[in-house]
Scaffold this motif. Structure first.
Motif, short mmCIF file in Angstrom:
data_model
loop_
_atom_site.label_atom_id
_atom_site.label_comp_id
_atom_site.label_asym_id
_atom_site.label_seq_id
_atom_site.Cartn_x
_atom_site.Cartn_y
_atom_site.Cartn_z
N LEU A 190 51.69 12.15 121.45
CA LEU A 190 52.58 12.35 120.30
C LEU A 190 51.85 12.29 118.97
O LEU A 190 52.10 13.10 118.08
CB LEU A 190 53.69 11.29 120.31
CG LEU A 190 54.78 11.49 121.37
CD1 LEU A 190 55.74 10.30 121.38
CD2 LEU A 190 55.55 12.78 121.09
N ILE A 191 50.95 11.32 118.81
CA ILE A 191 50.37 11.15 117.47
C ILE A 191 49.25 12.15 117.16
O ILE A 191 49.03 12.49 116.01
CB ILE A 191 49.84 9.72 117.21
CG1 ILE A 191 48.74 9.33 118.21
CG2 ILE A 191 50.98 8.71 117.22
CD1 ILE A 191 48.00 8.06 117.82
N ARG A 192 48.53 12.65 118.20
CA ARG A 192 47.35 13.47 117.85
C ARG A 192 46.87 14.44 118.91
O ARG A 192 45.84 15.07 118.73
CB ARG A 192 46.19 12.55 117.45
CG ARG A 192 45.59 11.76 118.59
CD ARG A 192 44.70 10.63 118.10
NE ARG A 192 43.63 10.99 117.22
CZ ARG A 192 42.41 11.37 117.59
NH1 ARG A 192 42.10 11.49 118.87
NH2 ARG A 192 41.49 11.63 116.72
N ASP A 193 47.59 14.59 120.04
CA ASP A 193 47.01 15.38 121.12
C ASP A 193 48.12 16.13 121.88
O ASP A 193 48.55 15.73 122.95
CB ASP A 193 46.25 14.42 122.05
CG ASP A 193 45.36 15.15 123.06
OD1 ASP A 193 45.55 16.37 123.25
OD2 ASP A 193 44.48 14.49 123.66
N ALA A 194 48.57 17.24 121.27
CA ALA A 194 49.69 18.00 121.83
C ALA A 194 49.37 18.51 123.25
O ALA A 194 50.24 18.54 124.12
CB ALA A 194 50.03 19.18 120.92
N ALA A 195 48.11 18.88 123.48
CA ALA A 195 47.73 19.40 124.79
C ALA A 195 47.88 18.30 125.85
O ALA A 195 48.31 18.56 126.98
CB ALA A 195 46.29 19.92 124.77
N PHE A 196 47.54 17.10 125.47
CA PHE A 196 47.67 15.97 126.39
C PHE A 196 49.16 15.72 126.68
O PHE A 196 49.55 15.45 127.82
CB PHE A 196 47.01 14.73 125.78
CG PHE A 196 46.98 13.50 126.66
CD1 PHE A 196 46.78 13.60 128.03
CD2 PHE A 196 47.14 12.24 126.10
CE1 PHE A 196 46.74 12.45 128.84
CE2 PHE A 196 47.09 11.09 126.89
CZ PHE A 196 46.90 11.21 128.26
N PHE A 197 49.99 15.82 125.65
CA PHE A 197 51.43 15.64 125.86
C PHE A 197 51.95 16.67 126.86
O PHE A 197 52.70 16.32 127.80
CB PHE A 197 52.18 15.77 124.53
CG PHE A 197 53.64 15.43 124.63
CD1 PHE A 197 54.08 14.12 124.46
CD2 PHE A 197 54.60 16.41 124.90
CE1 PHE A 197 55.44 13.80 124.57
CE2 PHE A 197 55.95 16.10 125.02
CZ PHE A 197 56.37 14.79 124.85
N ALA A 198 51.52 17.91 126.71
CA ALA A 198 51.96 18.97 127.63
C ALA A 198 51.45 18.67 129.05
O ALA A 198 52.17 18.86 130.04
CB ALA A 198 51.45 20.34 127.15
N TRP A 199 50.22 18.20 129.14
CA TRP A 199 49.65 17.83 130.45
C TRP A 199 50.47 16.70 131.08
O TRP A 199 50.74 16.71 132.28
CB TRP A 199 48.18 17.39 130.26
CG TRP A 199 47.47 17.00 131.52
CD1 TRP A 199 46.80 17.83 132.38
CD2 TRP A 199 47.35 15.67 132.08
NE1 TRP A 199 46.28 17.11 133.43
CE2 TRP A 199 46.60 15.79 133.27
CE3 TRP A 199 47.80 14.41 131.68
CZ2 TRP A 199 46.29 14.68 134.07
CZ3 TRP A 199 47.50 13.31 132.46
CH2 TRP A 199 46.75 13.45 133.65
N ASP A 291 63.93 16.33 121.50
CA ASP A 291 64.45 16.39 122.87
C ASP A 291 63.33 16.25 123.90
O ASP A 291 63.46 15.55 124.90
CB ASP A 291 65.20 17.71 123.10
CG ASP A 291 66.49 17.78 122.29
OD1 ASP A 291 66.94 16.72 121.81
OD2 ASP A 291 67.02 18.90 122.12
N ARG A 292 62.20 16.92 123.63
CA ARG A 292 61.09 16.87 124.59
C ARG A 292 60.59 15.43 124.78
O ARG A 292 60.33 14.99 125.89
CB ARG A 292 59.90 17.70 124.08
CG ARG A 292 59.90 19.14 124.54
CD ARG A 292 58.72 19.88 123.92
NE ARG A 292 57.46 19.65 124.63
CZ ARG A 292 56.26 20.01 124.16
NH1 ARG A 292 56.15 20.60 122.98
NH2 ARG A 292 55.16 19.77 124.87
N LEU A 293 60.45 14.72 123.68
CA LEU A 293 59.88 13.36 123.83
C LEU A 293 60.89 12.40 124.44
O LEU A 293 60.52 11.57 125.28
CB LEU A 293 59.27 12.86 122.52
CG LEU A 293 60.13 12.39 121.34
CD1 LEU A 293 60.47 10.90 121.48
CD2 LEU A 293 59.37 12.59 120.05
#
Lengths: 360, 360
Positions: A190-199, A291-293
């Motif tokens: 959430l704070i800095r790594d959108a790709a990680f969130f998607a993963w 909603d996603r989070l």
């Protein structure tokens, strides 16, 4: 085994991540000042792992003193900390003795503060045994105990010389604690790594099922994010504050309910939803991202609503936060998934409204 | 007013020495992060000076919170320290609030440790009001509280941003405390400044009579010596240990009798004679130099013999010292007036013999 470095000049140190690392004393031995160690653990982790670690060190000729504390956030206080000092002094530990924390976040925070202050500072190492401590509290040098009026109010920045995260210890971790750790993992996305969130959206169920490879990846990516932030801002003058997403709300939950009622990660999850909702109300975060989070926290079995303490009580508790400056509450807010900032833009009424909307 | 600088890179700070400085808030104002201060003092010094300092700051628009602790070394413990935390939290002090210690060594050590650990560190300043704290404890960043098993066992290295030594505060200092401060002044001559020792031999009576100019000179020369040592070795890995001449013996006296029975400077005087006698027994210090230093302590009205605790008890208490390494006691010993070294050469029997010979 994977190794990451936290780059802090002469205080730099490695984080080793892998299965079965508790059985190998070599990295510890390589960094001891003298062959003398104090092992600090608690009465839940100690019975599982203390003997293994201690025997490995003793076979290599290291004299060990074990200190077993009562388990739980409710014991993260001065009387319990003083048990460590009593034991260190009773066993004639010197300021060159290395203190090793074996356990979760509470053990690490307390042992770290003991190491920071015993004889004005002794060498310190961490062997975190929970997901939360492996991805968060054992990296970065924040140590503290609680005060009845505020969480982590008394402490120090004190860096370990070594962190050893044995992912096999997660096999015995209760489900509730695994999930609490996931809250901090999601935070990095959430704070800095959108790709990680998607993963994480793609792999959450495998993490909850404790798939060793996926867990190891999640831990490594989390530690890498944390190490980068800490290296840039060791004592939280700027960017490091972003790591506290959801924590100001979360600490209010923990302090308000009494330490130990909710797990730290649970409070952070509910607190992050409050921060996200406030960000949405300010027009900074899109409805879809909110909603996603919320959905991801729910899939992880984490609370997305806080306890009904009343918004006024929340604000009162939050006023003790370490990020208050000139009486204004500075909160970590979201501009999107993977984008965050520290801001004092939200008026107390707006904060109160977001809290009310997120309490059940 | 004289100003000295303690050169510690980005942690450098000035020491101002002069009469009447308590009434001038300007140097404090120039170094505040925010217009918010917590003043920590005790119930002996507070009634004398707190109002003056507080009013000066408040007139300049600074919001002040006063914390008045019970006086004395017996209160240099956790419960008293916690009074500071209670007060800081109760008054919503922030981590940008500046904590100012107004008092002697005990107030400075405790307030400094509170500043080092409140919210993991807040800005700190010192206004020492005793000779001992002006020449020693308020310079160099050592902070601590006592543990029943050892003096200064729990603490931190934490540098102030400013030290203001108002020599007029010594006008109200009890004679016994003035003399105790002289013990630390003499120490600087012994460990590294033979010319200063000779000057003290010539001027001791004027110091005891509180001649303002002579006192100011003694304070400035002492601080200059201390600042040089600290600048070279902030965290006591080498040379700084020399400042502990007489302290390992002295701490045993303080802990053994119960904190507060003897003043710190008194214990240091008797402890220094023990260290000097041991140095003589080892053949390092000449008989004439031993006589000179004993004579100077005696002229200052300081004890040159320790209490009869028994050598065994002394050694037991000394074994907890922070300078123990690999189980060996490292002592500061003298090669002459103005020449000292840290050594573990003395066998326990020799140390015991020197103690026995110096107890009455």
């Amino acid at each position: 085994m994977h190794t990451l470095d936290v780059a802090l000049g002469e205080r730099s140190y490695p984080i080793h991540i892998g299965r079965g690392l508790l059985d190998d004393p070599a990295p510890i031995l390589a960094r001891l000042k003298t062959p003398r160690v104090a092992l600090v653990t608690n009465d839940r982790v100690g019975p599982l792992y203390l003997e293994r670690v201690q025997h490995g060190l003793e076979r290599a000729g290291v004299r060990c003193t074990a200190v077993v504390l009562p388990d739980g956030e409710a014991h993260k206080d001065w009387p319990t900390l003083n048990l460590v000092f009593d034991a260190l002094l009773g066993a004639r530990c010197e300021r060159s003795t290395t203190l090793i924390a074996l356990g979760g976040g509470v053990v690490g925070d307390m042992a770290g503060f003991a190491a920071a202050t015993y004889q004005r500072g002794m060498p310190f190492m961490q062997m975190p045994t929970t997901l939360l401590s492996q991805v968060d509290s054992s990296v970065g040098g924040k140590t503290a105990i609680n005060h009845p009026l505020g969480k982590n109010m008394i402490g120090a920045f004190y860096q370990p010389r070594l962190v050893i995260a044995d992912t096999a210890t997660l096999d015995t971790l209760p489900d509730r604690e695994l999930k609490a750790g996931v809250a901090e993992v999601i935070k990095y996305g959430l704070i800095r790594d959108a790709a990680f969130f998607a993963w994480l959206e793609d792999n959450l169920e495998r993490i909850l099922a404790r798939d060793p490879d996926v867990l190891a990846q999640a831990i490594e990516r989390s530690c890498r994010n944390k190490a980068e932030v800490v290296a840039a801002d060791e004592t939280e003058r700027g960017e490091r504050a972003l790591l506290n997403l959801g924590h100001t709300f979360g600490h209010a939950i923990e302090t308000g309910l009494g330490y130990g009622e909710w797990l730290h990660g649970e409070a952070v999850a509910a607190g992050t939803v409050m921060a996200a909702r406030l960000s949405r109300d300010l027009g900074w975060l899109g409805e879809g991202d909110l909603d996603r989070l919320v959905a991801l926290f729910e899939r992880a079995g984490l609370p997305v609503q806080g306890p009904k303490l009343g918004a006024e009580r929340y604000l009162e508790l939050m006023a003790h936060d370490k990020k208050v400056e000139d009486g204004r509450l500075r909160l970590v807010l979201l501009d999107g998934i993977g984008a965050s900032r520290v801001s004092d833009a939200a008026a107390p009424e707006r904060i109160a409204a977001a809290i009310e909307a997120c309490c059940a």
